[in-house]
Design a protein around this motif. Sequence first.
Motif, PDB file in Angstrom:
ATOM      1  N   ARG A   2      13.215  -9.967   1.775  1.00  0.00           N
ATOM      2  CA  ARG A   2      11.982 -10.533   2.299  1.00  0.00           C
ATOM      3  C   ARG A   2      11.572  -9.856   3.610  1.00  0.00           C
ATOM      4  O   ARG A   2      10.433  -9.478   3.797  1.00  0.00           O
ATOM      5  CB  ARG A   2      12.152 -12.033   2.549  1.00  0.00           C
ATOM      6  CG  ARG A   2      10.847 -12.692   2.894  1.00  0.00           C
ATOM      7  CD  ARG A   2      10.960 -13.905   3.781  1.00  0.00           C
ATOM      8  NE  ARG A   2       9.642 -14.483   3.973  1.00  0.00           N
ATOM      9  CZ  ARG A   2       8.742 -14.030   4.839  1.00  0.00           C
ATOM     10  NH1 ARG A   2       8.996 -12.988   5.608  1.00  0.00           N
ATOM     11  NH2 ARG A   2       7.557 -14.602   4.948  1.00  0.00           N
ATOM     12  N   GLU A   3      12.569  -9.714   4.504  1.00  0.00           N
ATOM     13  CA  GLU A   3      12.292  -9.121   5.805  1.00  0.00           C
ATOM     14  C   GLU A   3      11.804  -7.683   5.675  1.00  0.00           C
ATOM     15  O   GLU A   3      10.861  -7.260   6.341  1.00  0.00           O
ATOM     16  CB  GLU A   3      13.581  -9.116   6.619  1.00  0.00           C
ATOM     17  CG  GLU A   3      13.500  -9.833   7.932  1.00  0.00           C
ATOM     18  CD  GLU A   3      14.868  -9.920   8.557  1.00  0.00           C
ATOM     19  OE1 GLU A   3      15.212  -8.995   9.307  1.00  0.00           O
ATOM     20  OE2 GLU A   3      15.596 -10.896   8.245  1.00  0.00           O
ATOM     21  N   ALA A   6       8.299  -7.635   4.328  1.00  0.00           N
ATOM     22  CA  ALA A   6       7.340  -8.040   5.356  1.00  0.00           C
ATOM     23  C   ALA A   6       7.066  -6.877   6.311  1.00  0.00           C
ATOM     24  O   ALA A   6       5.926  -6.609   6.688  1.00  0.00           O
ATOM     25  CB  ALA A   6       7.870  -9.245   6.126  1.00  0.00           C
ATOM     26  N   LYS A   7       8.123  -6.166   6.674  1.00  0.00           N
ATOM     27  CA  LYS A   7       7.967  -5.035   7.581  1.00  0.00           C
ATOM     28  C   LYS A   7       7.134  -3.921   6.931  1.00  0.00           C
ATOM     29  O   LYS A   7       6.203  -3.381   7.527  1.00  0.00           O
ATOM     30  CB  LYS A   7       9.358  -4.498   7.962  1.00  0.00           C
ATOM     31  CG  LYS A   7       9.328  -3.523   9.126  1.00  0.00           C
ATOM     32  CD  LYS A   7      10.619  -2.746   9.251  1.00  0.00           C
ATOM     33  CE  LYS A   7      11.705  -3.504   9.994  1.00  0.00           C
ATOM     34  NZ  LYS A   7      12.919  -2.662  10.188  1.00  0.00           N
ATOM     35  N   THR A   9       5.041  -4.075   4.266  1.00  0.00           N
ATOM     36  CA  THR A   9       3.646  -4.406   3.935  1.00  0.00           C
ATOM     37  C   THR A   9       2.815  -4.618   5.196  1.00  0.00           C
ATOM     38  O   THR A   9       1.595  -4.523   5.151  1.00  0.00           O
ATOM     39  CB  THR A   9       3.544  -5.667   3.039  1.00  0.00           C
ATOM     40  OG1 THR A   9       4.161  -6.764   3.713  1.00  0.00           O
ATOM     41  CG2 THR A   9       4.221  -5.443   1.699  1.00  0.00           C
ATOM     42  N   GLY A  10       3.490  -4.868   6.324  1.00  0.00           N
ATOM     43  CA  GLY A  10       2.764  -5.080   7.574  1.00  0.00           C
ATOM     44  C   GLY A  10       2.534  -3.801   8.364  1.00  0.00           C
ATOM     45  O   GLY A  10       1.987  -3.841   9.462  1.00  0.00           O
ATOM     46  N   PRO A 151      -0.716 -10.542   6.304  1.00  0.00           N
ATOM     47  CA  PRO A 151       0.725 -10.699   6.520  1.00  0.00           C
ATOM     48  C   PRO A 151       1.393 -11.425   5.347  1.00  0.00           C
ATOM     49  O   PRO A 151       0.767 -12.261   4.690  1.00  0.00           O
ATOM     50  CB  PRO A 151       0.797 -11.547   7.796  1.00  0.00           C
ATOM     51  CG  PRO A 151      -0.507 -11.332   8.476  1.00  0.00           C
ATOM     52  CD  PRO A 151      -1.505 -11.131   7.388  1.00  0.00           C
ATOM     53  N   LEU A 152       2.650 -11.089   5.102  1.00  0.00           N
ATOM     54  CA  LEU A 152       3.387 -11.613   3.947  1.00  0.00           C
ATOM     55  C   LEU A 152       3.602 -13.129   4.013  1.00  0.00           C
ATOM     56  O   LEU A 152       3.942 -13.671   5.048  1.00  0.00           O
ATOM     57  CB  LEU A 152       4.749 -10.920   3.882  1.00  0.00           C
ATOM     58  CG  LEU A 152       5.541 -11.106   2.588  1.00  0.00           C
ATOM     59  CD1 LEU A 152       5.004 -10.164   1.519  1.00  0.00           C
ATOM     60  CD2 LEU A 152       7.019 -10.841   2.824  1.00  0.00           C
ATOM     61  N   SER A 153       3.398 -13.783   2.879  1.00  0.00           N
ATOM     62  CA  SER A 153       3.714 -15.214   2.741  1.00  0.00           C
ATOM     63  C   SER A 153       4.620 -15.409   1.533  1.00  0.00           C
ATOM     64  O   SER A 153       4.598 -14.615   0.604  1.00  0.00           O
ATOM     65  CB  SER A 153       2.444 -16.037   2.500  1.00  0.00           C
ATOM     66  OG  SER A 153       1.433 -15.702   3.395  1.00  0.00           O
ATOM     67  N   ASP A 154       5.392 -16.513   1.568  1.00  0.00           N
ATOM     68  CA  ASP A 154       6.264 -16.854   0.427  1.00  0.00           C
ATOM     69  C   ASP A 154       5.684 -18.060  -0.274  1.00  0.00           C
ATOM     70  O   ASP A 154       5.204 -18.974   0.381  1.00  0.00           O
ATOM     71  CB  ASP A 154       7.622 -17.379   0.893  1.00  0.00           C
ATOM     72  CG  ASP A 154       8.380 -16.389   1.717  1.00  0.00           C
ATOM     73  OD1 ASP A 154       7.786 -15.835   2.651  1.00  0.00           O
ATOM     74  OD2 ASP A 154       9.565 -16.196   1.417  1.00  0.00           O
ATOM     75  N   TYR A 159       6.158 -13.557  -3.458  1.00  0.00           N
ATOM     76  CA  TYR A 159       5.611 -13.064  -2.200  1.00  0.00           C
ATOM     77  C   TYR A 159       4.147 -12.707  -2.393  1.00  0.00           C
ATOM     78  O   TYR A 159       3.788 -12.088  -3.396  1.00  0.00           O
ATOM     79  CB  TYR A 159       6.375 -11.821  -1.736  1.00  0.00           C
ATOM     80  CG  TYR A 159       7.848 -12.074  -1.503  1.00  0.00           C
ATOM     81  CD1 TYR A 159       8.279 -12.984  -0.543  1.00  0.00           C
ATOM     82  CD2 TYR A 159       8.806 -11.399  -2.249  1.00  0.00           C
ATOM     83  CE1 TYR A 159       9.630 -13.218  -0.329  1.00  0.00           C
ATOM     84  CE2 TYR A 159      10.158 -11.622  -2.048  1.00  0.00           C
ATOM     85  CZ  TYR A 159      10.566 -12.532  -1.083  1.00  0.00           C
ATOM     86  OH  TYR A 159      11.897 -12.761  -0.888  1.00  0.00           O
ATOM     87  N   GLY A 161       0.862 -10.895  -0.368  1.00  0.00           N
ATOM     88  CA  GLY A 161       0.460 -10.124   0.800  1.00  0.00           C
ATOM     89  C   GLY A 161      -0.260  -8.845   0.413  1.00  0.00           C
ATOM     90  O   GLY A 161      -0.486  -8.581  -0.768  1.00  0.00           O
TER      91      GLY A 161
END
Length: 332
Positions: A2-3, A6-7, A9-10, A151-154, A159, A161
């Motif tokens: 997940r982390e 997120a990194k 895709t952001g 920003p990524l959401s769960d 996921y 984003g």
Amino acid sequence: MRELLAKLTGTYGPSGNEEEISKVIEDEIRDYVDEIKTDVMGNLIAFKKGNGQGKRVMLSAHMDQIGLMVTHIDDNGFLRFSNVGGISVLNTINSKVIFKNGTIGNVSYESEIDNIKDIKLNRMYIDIGAKSSEEASNKVSIGDVAVYYSPLSDSNGRYIGGAMDDRAGCALLIQTIKELEDCKNDVYFVFSVQEEVGLRGAKTSAYSINPDVGIAVDVTSTGDTPKARTMAVKLGAGPAIKVKDGSVICHPKVKGLMIDRAEELGIPYQLEVLEWGGTDAGAIHLTREGVPSGAVSVPCRYIHSANEMVDGADLENGVKLLVAILEQEIEL
Ligand code: CO
Ligand code: ZN
């Protein structure tokens, strides 16, 4: 995962502007590979040496994303734009976008248009809140590119984003690099540039690597939403082994070995026939005298919108499948 997702895709990185995302990926993998370099086009190529007489395998996930390129700034500070890759009207209306320097805007269209079917990209604009052409020009220049800001959401193990296409594929490659231990094959991991504008980075990197086998890792569509176009791929039913898309008919032996590895290990998988679109395998398989090629795809809903959706279990199983493919001897 997940982390990492997120990194990735952001991080900003539309086609032709991949420096930042390339840096983030390089930092993630540097300690796990034998060699790493950036080529003339900007492709990031990492090499992991095998421990046997295995094949030269090229894996490719594109690190670029689609974007909106500024073509004109009007007197009131509104920005007209052109597409970099597959930007569609419907997916873009009222999307929040971000430029490399962090400038945020909303995308709208000329309000005299009363039938949504009449909206074309050239009747749309980005509003960055500027009050004049000067104010806008202080933030943005002609040729600058914005990307969806999302920003990524769960949600329910999934996921949502921006830029899952193809940062989800990049995440799979990064995780595979970290988990790969006993590998017979020499593996080149390519984080390619400019896929969204015509598979350009994969074309030149495949020529220089001259692989025995090519495997693209990208997202693919699904047919599992209300009244979707018919397609056998579902979110959460496992990574998809590509049979065909608009750019490639996968080599039967490459497809076959992917299926064999999945069945041996009980990894869920599905077969993918994408009736449009393309991926890096389209460029790789036509390199030199031809390269047997295939693709592992991450099922993804709402591709090329600000809110692409992938399933966490598909990502985990995708890594398992890639590791299994690379660790065993490849017979062609
Ligand atoms: Co795409
Ligand atoms: Zn893609």
